[in-house]
Scaffold this motif. Structure first.
Motif, mmCIF file in Angstrom:
data_model
loop_
_atom_site.group_PDB
_atom_site.id
_atom_site.type_symbol
_atom_site.label_atom_id
_atom_site.label_comp_id
_atom_site.label_asym_id
_atom_site.label_seq_id
_atom_site.Cartn_x
_atom_site.Cartn_y
_atom_site.Cartn_z
ATOM 1 N N LEU A 33 65.883 48.408 72.150
ATOM 2 C CA LEU A 33 65.714 49.641 71.381
ATOM 3 C C LEU A 33 64.366 50.302 71.673
ATOM 4 C CD1 LEU A 33 67.098 51.379 69.254
ATOM 5 C CD2 LEU A 33 66.105 49.918 67.497
ATOM 6 N N ALA A 34 63.375 49.483 71.987
ATOM 7 C CA ALA A 34 62.015 49.996 72.152
ATOM 8 C C ALA A 34 61.870 51.013 73.276
ATOM 9 C CB ALA A 34 61.038 48.848 72.387
ATOM 10 N N TYR A 35 62.666 50.870 74.331
ATOM 11 C CA TYR A 35 62.467 51.847 75.397
ATOM 12 C C TYR A 35 63.478 52.991 75.353
ATOM 13 C CZ TYR A 35 65.731 48.688 77.850
ATOM 14 O OH TYR A 35 66.774 47.883 78.204
ATOM 15 N N LEU A 36 64.330 52.996 74.349
ATOM 16 C CA LEU A 36 65.199 54.156 74.129
ATOM 17 C C LEU A 36 64.384 55.223 73.395
ATOM 18 C CD1 LEU A 36 68.467 52.298 73.090
ATOM 19 C CD2 LEU A 36 67.963 53.364 75.277
ATOM 20 N N PRO A 37 64.846 56.471 73.411
ATOM 21 C CA PRO A 37 64.027 57.559 72.871
ATOM 22 C C PRO A 37 63.551 57.454 71.418
ATOM 23 C CG PRO A 37 65.845 58.469 74.131
ATOM 24 C CD PRO A 37 66.042 56.991 74.094
ATOM 25 N N PRO A 38 64.369 56.965 70.439
ATOM 26 C CA PRO A 38 63.922 57.106 69.056
ATOM 27 C C PRO A 38 62.519 56.578 68.804
ATOM 28 C CG PRO A 38 66.140 56.247 69.089
ATOM 29 C CD PRO A 38 65.681 56.277 70.508
ATOM 30 N N SER A 39 61.755 57.335 68.006
ATOM 31 C CA SER A 39 60.394 56.933 67.693
ATOM 32 C C SER A 39 60.421 55.804 66.668
ATOM 33 C CB SER A 39 59.624 58.113 67.115
ATOM 34 O OG SER A 39 60.193 58.458 65.858
ATOM 35 N N ARG A 40 59.256 55.155 66.510
ATOM 36 C CA ARG A 40 59.158 54.065 65.543
ATOM 37 C C ARG A 40 59.516 54.535 64.134
ATOM 38 N NH1 ARG A 40 56.537 49.284 66.853
ATOM 39 N NH2 ARG A 40 57.277 48.755 68.937
ATOM 40 N N VAL A 90 54.953 50.921 62.474
ATOM 41 C CA VAL A 90 54.871 52.160 63.244
ATOM 42 C C VAL A 90 53.707 52.127 64.238
ATOM 43 C CG1 VAL A 90 54.393 54.627 63.044
ATOM 44 C CG2 VAL A 90 56.024 53.569 61.512
ATOM 45 N N ARG A 91 52.624 51.440 63.841
ATOM 46 C CA ARG A 91 51.465 51.413 64.719
ATOM 47 C C ARG A 91 51.520 50.297 65.763
ATOM 48 N NH1 ARG A 91 46.677 53.738 62.727
ATOM 49 N NH2 ARG A 91 45.563 52.029 63.719
#
Lengths: 227, 129, 304
Positions: free
Chosen positions: A87-94, A222-223
């Motif tokens: 999921l981390a490298y797909l577009p949605p932001s944190r 998020v950070r």
């Protein structure tokens, strides 16, 4: 966002399943026991209003586990099977990712909680007058259970944002109210402060700490760089 | 047809060599279109830039020419040009053999004799088939 | 809607470093990959290829230095940029409970530029059964699915981390085919790290060799191969070599035979040797990428 919500729903489906099974199962169980007693002793042992209050209150006790698991699995379940890395490298932001998780877990939790509250406070009086003992029972149990649920969820959620597995995060969640209780009892025993109402302090601090943990965990997530 | 990526011969050269030998052998006749850049790249699984380099060199040699919007076509004297190149390749191969002989400290007469033997053996083998 | 600010390099790093304790996994890496380039990133196991790529993708915090993709700082992990980038990791962790159709639908809804038609073509080309769950797919199938997700939204930049490791030769061919279709589009930049040097030799315009976190080479693939040659010299008795010519990356002297690999070879290198040493015979040979790579690494290890 819709597909993220669908995905988070599917990930939590087992926990939600447990929650619904408890909800429905306990309702059926309490009704069955009541009917059994009625038939067995040929008189109304538990009137419907009282049965429903007990149903709702005990139901909430069972849902504590649902709530803590929802919190614990929120982020850490994806970390345990490493799908978080996908999921981390797909577009949605944190923010988007965590918002979806919050919507599903808090939404489901609130729904289940409200059903039991509705049974205890709403439906019970419709079936008749609730007896005095049960009103007192309800008034003391339900607030404690609700604030404990907030602490359980908040702590488990916070742990979930950095724990390597959902099992650990859930464990931390479960430990939180126990720890709080121990600390308050310790303060009471050691310092013996005047007019120390353990119950009130417990309820207040569970809510405050639960919400604080939720917010802290969210901001941390998020950070954070690692998925 | 496949190229050998492990070979020290650059891939563009291997592609060029293949097309030259194909034209010399009559697989592609003058006026016929050779595979497009993209088709060749996908067929051989190589970077299209490499195919382009090969085609550019073949174009410079006069083996193929570009027809706008259509593709690359074998030129009228493409076959002869390819055959000349093939001869050059054979000349190089012989040269390499001779150099190898010298590097192995073979006397000149031996090298010549070895060539004669190979000539005889290969021709016998071919007529036998 | 994406705002496309102009950029010079599709991938740009400056002094990129990652330390784990005392050890530098990636040490002062500086790369500039122009748009439209196919960059092959090679190095032995543990050289720092994956670490570099993870920092570029923003899933590993860098210790120091800069990294930009399509002009954007990777630390910001801007959603806008991720829309334009496709990534294929070495290890796949696609949701195992999802079916192929679920995965495709899930990813399709997340990318604005998702091309349904291309997606269907690739599903057919890769022979992926839409009804199968990811946990029931073979390793090769999962790799192809990951590639599909990475290219179906027609990204400007495609990054692949050891994409064909552990795949059988047939699947590897299919996979490279899929990557090539992307390369054949104009202005698509591709960066891939690989152990399969034949893949790199086939596809790469530029090659980078990394060893123990440091970049040894960063140049055009053609230039690297035509400019690097093996010289084999037989020396007369009683002589031992002391000073190799400029650009020597590896050498070995054994029993009158001195072998060296020289980068930036020119006939002057041979002249230098013939003038300096009593030479019996000289032979110069071309090298393939695998030989060049091995010689670079062997040469570096010999320095330690």
């Amino acid at each position: 966002m819709r597909t993220l919500i669908w995905k988070d729903f599917r990930i939590n489906v087992i926990v939600l399943g447990y929650g619904f099974v408890c909800l429905i199962g306990l309702t059926i169980a309490f009704a069955a026991v009541k009917i059994y007693f009625d038939v067995r002793f040929n008189e109304t042992v538990w009137p419907w209003p009282d049965t429903l209050v007990m149903n709702g209150s005990f139901g909430l006790a069972f849902q504590l586990l649902t709530v803590v698991m929802l919190g614990g699995c929120a982020v850490a379940a994806e970390r345990a099977d490493r799908s978080a890395e996908f999921l981390a490298y797909l577009p949605p932001s944190r923010w988007t990712i965590i918002a979806s998780k919050a919507i599903v877990t808090i939404g489901a939790g609130l729904f289940i909680w409200s059903v039991d509250l509705a049974i205890a406070y709403g439906i019970a009086p419709l079936t008749g007058t609730v007896s005095e003992d049960l009103i007192i029972f309800r008034g003391s149990m339900i607030p404690v259970l609700t604030t404990t649920a907030i602490l359980l969820f908040g702590a488990a959620w916070c742990a979930s944002t950095f724990a390597p597995s959902h099992a650990i995060a859930t464990g931390v969640g479960i430990a939180a109210p126990i720890a709080l209780l121990c600390v308050l009892m310790g303060i009471d025993y050691i310092f013996e402060p005047r007019a120390f109402d353990l119950g009130s302090w417990y309820r207040l601090l569970s809510v405050v700490l639960g919400i604080a943990a939720f917010v802290a965990g969210t901001i941390y997530y998020v950070r954070r760089v690692e998925p | 047809m496949g190229i050998d990526p492990n070979s020290p011969v650059p891939i563009y050269q291997q592609i060029g060599d293949y097309i030259r030998s194909a034209v010399a052998a009559g697989v592609y006749r003058p006026g016929e279109m050779i595979p497009s850049l993209r088709a060749m790249a996908l067929d051989l699984t190589v970077n299209p830039n490499t195919v382009q380099r090969a085609y550019e060199e073949l174009e410079r040699e006069g083996l193929i020419e570009a027809r706008k919007g259509l593709g690359m076509f074998v030129t009228r004297n493409g076959t002869t040009s390819a055959q000349t190149k093939s001869e050059q390749a054979v000349y190089s191969a012989f040269g390499q053999g001779i150099r190898a002989g010298h590097a192995a400290n073979m006397p000149a007469m031996h090298i010549r004799a070895t060539f004669g033997k190979a000539w005889k053996d290969v021709n016998t083998e071919r007529s036998g088939k | 809607m994406t705002v496309n600010t102009p950029f010079d390099f599709a991938i740009e790093t400056a002094g990129l470093t990652k330390r784990f304790g005392d050890k530098a996994a990636v040490d002062d890496l500086t790369l500039q990959i122009p748009p439209g380039c196919v960059f092959g990133f090679i190095g032995p196991n543990g050289a720092g290829k994956s670490t570099t790529i993870k920092m570029l993708m923003g899933v590993l915090r860098r210790t120091s230095g800069q990294a930009r993709l399509l002009g954007f700082d990777v630390a910001n992990r801007a959603e806008k940029v991720k829309q334009r980038i496709g990534y294929v990791p070495e290890l796949h962790f696609i949701y195992r409970w999802m079916r192929v159709s679920d995965v495709v639908g899930f990813c399709g809804s997340l990318y604005e530029t998702w091309n349904d038609k291309l997606c269907k073509e690739l599903l057919a080309l890769f022979e992926l059964d839409e009804r199968k769950k990811v946990k029931h797919l073979s390793k090769g199938m999962v790799a192809k699915l990951a590639l599909l997700i990475a290219v179906a939204h027609e990204p400007e930049l495609l990054i692949l981390d050891e994409p064909t490791s552990g795949l059988d030769p047939l699947i590897r061919e299919e996979f490279l085919d899929g990557v090539l279709r992307t390369i054949c589009e104009r202005q698509k930049t591709v960066m891939f790290s690989s152990h399969t040097l034949s893949d790199v030799q086939r596809l790469a315009d530029r090659v980078g060799i990394i060893h123990e976190g440091r970049l040894l080479v960063d140049c055009a693939a053609d230039e690297l191969l035509t400019g690097t040659k093996r010289i084999r010299i037989v020396l007369r008795d009683g002589c031992s070599p002391s000073e190799p010519p400029d650009g020597t990356i590896w050498q070995r002297f054994q029993h009158r035979e001195w072998q060296l690999t020289v980068r930036g070879y020119s006939p002057a290198s041979v002249e230098f040797l013939q003038n300096k040493y009593p030479v019996e015979s000289v032979e110069v040979t071309d090298l393939g990428l695998e030989d060049v790579f091995k010689d670079y690494i062997k040469g570096q290890r010999a320095l330690v």
